[in-house]
Motif scaffolding. Structure first.
Motif: not given
Ligand code: HEM
Length: 181
Positions: A77, A101-105, A107-108, A111
């Motif tokens: 993290h 937080h970004s879109q990438n975060a 999307d993660m 999981d």
């Protein structure tokens, strides 16, 4: 393009040129089945149950009513592991959003998804994690302020009474000394 065979343990990867490769992707299939089941039939967890996962070896956070097991992500993290551990045992939505937080975060997050938290079991806002002595200190503060109020009211009267007494006795003394003349 990836298509899945009807047997549970095999998948066929169809490559653009038409070659067919049989790949054993049982784990992928079970993983996808698990994800599908989680989406269609989410696990409902109580706040108390989720709150038990509050350490480095077992760390669950609640964000927007969803529960995430971030234990495998702690060391990776970018914000550090400590902040995630501190985000347990509460609704971490605001903390998460405040960071931007970004879109990438975002999307993660899928999981680490575990299930949904039962909203009826969530502590009411601004009441959780209050120090137990808060009521006592509030009472103490209240009594303290009331005694201050009494003092501000009584003190000027006391001073007035004292001043009048001094004036009265001083006058009396002068009168007595005149009668002795
Ligand atoms: C499943 C949950 C989470 C995931 C997947 C996640 C992922 C990430 C990622 C990928 C970043 C890098 C920056 C970005 O891309 O936005 C990041 C940064 C950060 N995260 Fe998280 N995060 C999670 C939960 C939280 C929570 C609950 C907090 C609590 C406050 C938090 C605090 C931070 C901080 C402070 C940073 C550093 C920001 C910076 O230095 O610019 N994160 N996180």
């Amino acid at each position: 393009m990836l298509t899945f065979a009807r047997t549970p343990s095999k998948a066929t990867k169809v490559i653009n040129n038409g070659d067919h490769l049989n790949l054993s992707v049982q784990t992928d299939i079970w993983y996808l089945c698990g994800r599908l089941k989680m989406t269609l039939d989410p696990k409902i967890l109580s706040f108390e149950e989720v709150s038990k996962h509050n350490r480095k070896t077992d760390c669950w956070v609640i964000i927007s009513g969803k529960v995430y097991d971030v234990t495998p992500f702690l060391d990776d993290h970018p914000g550090g592991d400590e902040i995630l551990i501190l985000a347990t045992e509460k609704d971490a939505t605001e903390d998460f959003e405040d960071v931007g937080h970004s879109q990438n975060a975002i999307d993660m997050m899928k999981d680490y998804y575990v299930g949904e938290v039962d909203s009826n079991t969530m502590p009411r806002k601004n009441t959780y994690n209050k120090p137990p002595s808060s009521t006592t200190s509030a009472a103490a503060q209240a009594s303290g302020s009331s005694s201050t109020n009494i003092l501000t009211f009584v003190l000027p009267i006391l001073i007035l009474v004292l001043a009048y007494a001094l004036y009265y006795f001083a006058n009396k003394k002068v009168a007595v000394s005149f009668t002795h003349l």
